[in-house]
Design an enzyme around this catalytic site. Sequence first.
Site, mmCIF file in Angstrom:
data_model
loop_
_atom_site.group_PDB
_atom_site.id
_atom_site.type_symbol
_atom_site.label_atom_id
_atom_site.label_comp_id
_atom_site.label_asym_id
_atom_site.label_seq_id
_atom_site.Cartn_x
_atom_site.Cartn_y
_atom_site.Cartn_z
ATOM 1 N N SER A 95 0.847 -1.198 0.000
ATOM 2 C CA SER A 95 0.000 0.000 0.000
ATOM 3 C C SER A 95 0.878 1.242 0.000
ATOM 4 O O SER A 95 1.836 1.330 0.777
ATOM 5 C CB SER A 95 -0.875 -0.016 1.262
ATOM 6 O OG SER A 95 -1.520 1.224 1.422
ATOM 7 N N CYS A 118 -13.726 1.067 17.165
ATOM 8 C CA CYS A 118 -14.837 1.582 17.957
ATOM 9 C C CYS A 118 -16.142 1.142 17.315
ATOM 10 O O CYS A 118 -16.477 1.565 16.226
ATOM 11 C CB CYS A 118 -14.745 3.098 18.012
ATOM 12 S SG CYS A 118 -15.435 3.751 19.508
HETATM 13 C C1 LIG Z 1 -1.620 -5.060 7.127
HETATM 14 C C2 LIG Z 1 -2.529 -4.154 6.362
HETATM 15 N N1 LIG Z 1 -3.183 -4.614 5.294
HETATM 16 C C3 LIG Z 1 -4.006 -3.840 4.569
HETATM 17 C C4 LIG Z 1 -4.219 -2.531 4.901
HETATM 18 C C5 LIG Z 1 -5.156 -1.705 4.075
HETATM 19 O O1 LIG Z 1 -4.447 -0.823 3.223
HETATM 20 P P1 LIG Z 1 -5.145 0.493 2.645
HETATM 21 O O2 LIG Z 1 -5.267 1.451 3.791
HETATM 22 O O3 LIG Z 1 -4.184 0.974 1.585
HETATM 23 O O4 LIG Z 1 -6.454 0.109 2.073
HETATM 24 C C6 LIG Z 1 -3.572 -2.002 6.024
HETATM 25 C C7 LIG Z 1 -3.833 -0.608 6.456
HETATM 26 O O5 LIG Z 1 -3.850 -0.322 7.639
HETATM 27 C C8 LIG Z 1 -2.691 -2.824 6.764
HETATM 28 O O6 LIG Z 1 -2.038 -2.376 7.837
#
Ligand SMILES: Cc1ncc(COP(=O)(O)O)c(C=O)c1O
Length: 386
Positions: free
Chosen positions: A195, A322
């Site tokens: 991401s 929450c």
């Molecule tokens: C381990 C993990 N996977 C997926 C995501 C989701 O990514 P995005 O915020 O780009 O949708 C996050 C975001 O917090 C994450 O920490």
Amino acid sequence: MRRIYLDNNATTPVLPEVFEAMRPHFCEHFGNASSIHFHGQEAKAAIERSRLMVAQLLGCSASEIVFTSGGTEADNLAVFGTVAPGDHVITSTIEHHAVLNACGRLQELGVELTIVPVDGRGMIDPEDVRRALRPNTKLVSIMAANNETGVLQPIEEVGRIAAEADVCFHTDAVQAAGKVELNVDKIGCDLLTISGHKIHAPQGVGVLYVKKGTALLPMQYGGAHERSRRAGTENVPGIVGLGKAAEIAHEGLGNGSVKRIETLRDRLQNELRKHVDSVGVNGDGAPRVPNTTNIYFEGIEGESLVIALDLKGLAASTGAACTSGATEPPHVLSAMGLSPERARASLRFSLGKQTTSEEIHFALELIPETVARLRSLSPVYNRSGY
Ligand SMILES: Cc1ncc(COP(=O)(O)O)c(C=O)c1O
């Protein structure tokens, strides 16, 4: 007021170099990469340069990179794109909701699901994955690093087990990218998620690595973008930003930048252990990414500590979700067997490339005094004589 940001696992600031790389792609180089004229080809070339930079970070070929709108979409594409009703999927209790809830939906659609547990340090046992395999197992999805604790999972072993069983292996590497080396061949994965906004690129852009030959159905239908794996006009500025951030992340693994963050994280963690009574590190004893520490402060309500620190200018997180007014402890900490009290008394501190030694110094003044003040007000802490 001075503000210190230690919540980089939630999101990271866009680096100035990343922003500069993106800037021309809003007003000047604005083309649609599908257009055959100059403007379109300019946009297409920029996307392809980024694809190469991301491929270099992951050790794959550029054609195996699919740009998405973020980690959630990439996780969903991996899960929904490989599995059909009647198939079996293996995942773990500590996955991000982008994987867990996608798997939950698959179950409603007639997919069988096994969720393997973690031990007290927050690590899965690859043998649990092996034991869970069935003749109809289609996908194993185990994350590379956990977002709450930073604990690294034994994904290379899982990769070997999945390969032996000829099962597709997806790893959510959102919290591992740029923090540890990620080489798709070494990991042995078929699908891998990253991401942008966790590696100092903007929010709303991500990547799914799709190993050549992996059967993957798209989730959305439209044009033939991304070799028909993800329809929709590309987010060119975001993709350019992600490419630049991937290049910087790759360099950071070798030029001491990640090591510097680890030194600061260790200092924060060790000094807190030294100067605050009754604290502990969740995930201690397990290999962890260098920027994260998840600490419990006995007798403290995590939400109160986050708010008290925020009022003094320090941003951290409980990772709590929450729901209808009730604060739930993060599912990851519960899955590790932490009592609800200890899970609720836990805070995540996550550092980024912008974190300075001086900021950690300030945090080390602020956190102990805030914890002491909250404890002095807590009837529970005093009564239990911690
Ligand atoms: C381990 C993990 N996977 C997926 C995501 C989701 O990514 P995005 O915020 O780009 O949708 C996050 C975001 O917090 C994450 O920490």
